[in-house]
Write an enzyme that holds these catalytic residues in place. Structure first.
Site, PDB file in Angstrom:
ATOM      1  CB  CYS A 121      -0.691  -0.081  12.054  1.00  0.00           C
ATOM      2  SG  CYS A 121      -0.088  -1.966  11.716  1.00  0.00           S
ATOM      3  N   GLY A 145       0.818  -1.297  -0.088  1.00  0.00           N
ATOM      4  CA  GLY A 145       0.116   0.188  -0.099  1.00  0.00           C
ATOM      5  C   GLY A 145       0.844   1.320  -0.056  1.00  0.00           C
ATOM      6  N   GLY A 180      15.495  -7.401   6.375  1.00  0.00           N
ATOM      7  CA  GLY A 180      16.153  -6.063   6.101  1.00  0.00           C
ATOM      8  C   GLY A 180      17.066  -5.672   7.417  1.00  0.00           C
ATOM      9  CG  ASP A 231       7.843  -7.999   3.327  1.00  0.00           C
ATOM     10  OD1 ASP A 231       7.233  -6.950   4.035  1.00  0.00           O
ATOM     11  OD2 ASP A 231       8.111  -9.199   3.760  1.00  0.00           O
TER      12      ASP A 231
HETATM   13  N1  SAM Z   1       4.633  -1.000   4.085  1.00  0.00           N
HETATM   14  C1  SAM Z   1       3.495  -2.409   3.999  1.00  0.00           C
HETATM   15  C2  SAM Z   1       2.528  -1.851   3.354  1.00  0.00           C
HETATM   16  O1  SAM Z   1       2.036  -0.538   3.313  1.00  0.00           O
HETATM   17  O2  SAM Z   1       1.932  -2.438   2.773  1.00  0.00           O
HETATM   18  C3  SAM Z   1       3.190  -3.061   5.339  1.00  0.00           C
HETATM   19  C4  SAM Z   1       4.502  -3.450   6.076  1.00  0.00           C
HETATM   20  S1  SAM Z   1       3.827  -4.670   7.296  1.00  0.00           S
HETATM   21  C5  SAM Z   1       3.681  -3.469   8.756  1.00  0.00           C
HETATM   22  C6  SAM Z   1       5.369  -5.264   7.878  1.00  0.00           C
HETATM   23  C7  SAM Z   1       6.047  -5.990   7.058  1.00  0.00           C
HETATM   24  O3  SAM Z   1       7.421  -6.370   7.551  1.00  0.00           O
HETATM   25  C8  SAM Z   1       5.597  -7.544   6.685  1.00  0.00           C
HETATM   26  O4  SAM Z   1       5.277  -7.752   5.308  1.00  0.00           O
HETATM   27  C9  SAM Z   1       6.839  -8.242   7.368  1.00  0.00           C
HETATM   28  O5  SAM Z   1       6.657  -9.527   6.179  1.00  0.00           O
HETATM   29  C10 SAM Z   1       7.998  -7.575   6.853  1.00  0.00           C
HETATM   30  N2  SAM Z   1       9.168  -8.063   7.774  1.00  0.00           N
HETATM   31  C11 SAM Z   1       9.292  -8.624   8.751  1.00  0.00           C
HETATM   32  N3  SAM Z   1      10.513  -8.861   9.266  1.00  0.00           N
HETATM   33  C12 SAM Z   1      11.143  -8.279   8.503  1.00  0.00           C
HETATM   34  C13 SAM Z   1      12.392  -8.117   8.024  1.00  0.00           C
HETATM   35  N4  SAM Z   1      13.312  -8.779   9.075  1.00  0.00           N
HETATM   36  N5  SAM Z   1      13.028  -7.642   7.123  1.00  0.00           N
HETATM   37  C14 SAM Z   1      12.155  -7.127   6.227  1.00  0.00           C
HETATM   38  N6  SAM Z   1      10.702  -7.302   6.203  1.00  0.00           N
HETATM   39  C15 SAM Z   1      10.288  -7.586   7.385  1.00  0.00           C
END
Ligand code: SAM
Length: 372
Positions: free
Chosen positions: A298, A174, A226, A192
């Site tokens: 969030c 998004g 990340g 991601d």
């Molecule tokens: N930014 C996205 C959007 O607006 O649609 C939503 C992101 S969501 C809040 C957090 C994301 O962080 C998830 O998709 C998850 O898979 C990812 N995530 C979790 N651990 C992570 C890591 N170590 N490195 C990168 N991404 C990671």
């Protein structure tokens, strides 16, 4: 009908119930008298915004406006209603800042909103739902439904023409889509760690953005951890979005599936602040000196919000010699105070808190600038 007391599969302590207990214990202290109203809003149906897709050929803006929607980003002046803020002390502060805002200079800074990001919402108190978006003649969807408050971190990031941008935790996309709507980015790197969610992100991009904007010269999609970004690229990006995994409070209160308050996920939940800290530090390292980093979640949790940012500022200085300054997002909250309800008096960052008449959020955001 399931007779709950006999159903063998019925969880004794459903995750949603555990989440509510946890939030009642922590947020009643953190938010004080605001908590009962925020609680009611979070337990009620959330409100969406329709992020308009500039790449789509169908003129849906007029249709949506005819249905009573308003682009909350460009049509702020038309919003003549009083502010959602109820706290009289905050109101007084708001009014004094408003004067400075007219001089376009709060804390010596100005937020340049991209004229290309448009997000439509139904009026305050109106809970009409959007219909699913339809594809145009080229197969591109006309809008993306998301929490309208999720657009704010993208506006706050203040992407300028020619910028190199990293979206470190990007799926399902998004915010990536919002950033792409600006059409200002020279090179966008989206990442991601989850392979399945990265596939979803790819699908989203292909449903909204023409192929010529998704070439290797303009976009890179990766599925790295990340937290290890510093091993790949340092001091590179003008803007970095760090939209971390969190307790996703609204989801945790309303859906038992994939709920981080499930007992088997206690360890994962407790490790969240550490993961968030490592992701933010990696994002800080990835930004170039002078570059800006936007941290967002969030959740309402202070531990996952201000707590993480405070630690990151210290550790970036101590371990990496990087000096940071927090950038005030007050101009942004002033601009949108008639659309969203903002938490009063945060010392670091800003937070949209759910409100029955404007049931968006929670979204926390904090902007940091790399000085060195
Ligand atoms: N930014 C996205 C959007 O607006 O649609 C939503 C992101 S969501 C809040 C957090 C994301 O962080 C998830 O998709 C998850 O898979 C990812 N995530 C979790 N651990 C992570 C890591 N170590 N490195 C990168 N991404 C990671």
């Amino acid at each position: 009908r399931v007779k709950e007391k006999w159903a063998a599969t019925h969880a004794k302590h459903p995750p949603t119930r555990l989440a509510l207990h946890h939030f009642d214990a922590t947020y009643s202290v953190q938010l004080g008298k605001l908590w009962p109203s925020v609680r009611v809003a979070m337990l009620s149906e959330r409100k969406y915004g329709a992020l308009l897709n500039n790449f789509c050929h169908d003129a849906v803006l007029v249709d949506l406006q005819a249905k009573g929607c308003r682009d909350f980003i460009t049509n702020r002046e038309e919003d003549a209603m009083p502010s959602l803020e109820q706290n009289s002390e905050t109101q007084a502060q708001d009014e004094s800042s408003d004067v400075s805002l007219k001089k376009s200079d709060i804390d010596g800074r100005q937020i340049n909103l991209s004229p290309n990001i448009k997000c439509l919402v139904f009026p305050r108190g109106d809970v009409t739902r959007f219909k699913p978006a339809r594809p145009d003649a080229y197969g591109l969807l006309s809008y993306y439904l998301m929490d309208a408050a999720s657009v704010l971190p993208c506006l706050a990031l203040d992407v300028q023409e020619g910028h190199n941008v990293l979206d470190l935790c990007a799926a399902p996309g998004g915010k990536t889509l919002s950033l792409l709507q600006t059409q200002s980015i020279r090179f966008l790197c989206v990442n991601d760690t989850s392979v399945s969610r990265t596939m979803r992100l790819r699908k989203v991009l292909h449903s909204y953005v023409p192929k010529q904007f998704l070439t290797d010269e303009k976009l890179r999609i990766t599925s790295f951890d990340g937290t290890k970004w510093g091993d790949i690229e340092r001091s590179t990006f003008d803007r970095v979005l760090v939209d971390v995994p969190c307790t996703t409070d609204r989801h945790s209160l309303t859906e038992d599936d994939n709920n981080i308050f499930n007992k088997i996920r206690v360890g994962e939940r407790r490790r969240l602040p550490q993961l968030q800290l490592e992701l933010l530090l990696a994002g800080i390292e990835a930004a170039c000196p002078g570059g800006e980093i936007l941290y967002s979640t969030c959740t309402l949790s202070q531990n996952q919000n201000q707590g993480v940012v405070e630690q990151a500022i210290c550790l970036a200085r101590e371990n990496h010699g990087i000096q940071l300054e927090a950038v005030s997002l007050r101009p942004l909250t002033q601009m949108f105070r008639n659309t969203f309800h903002f938490a009063p008096g945060l010392h670091l960052g800003e937070m949209v808190i759910p409100h029955l008449a404007a049931n968006f959020g929670p979204i926390y955001m904090c902007k940091l600038k790399r000085l060195t």
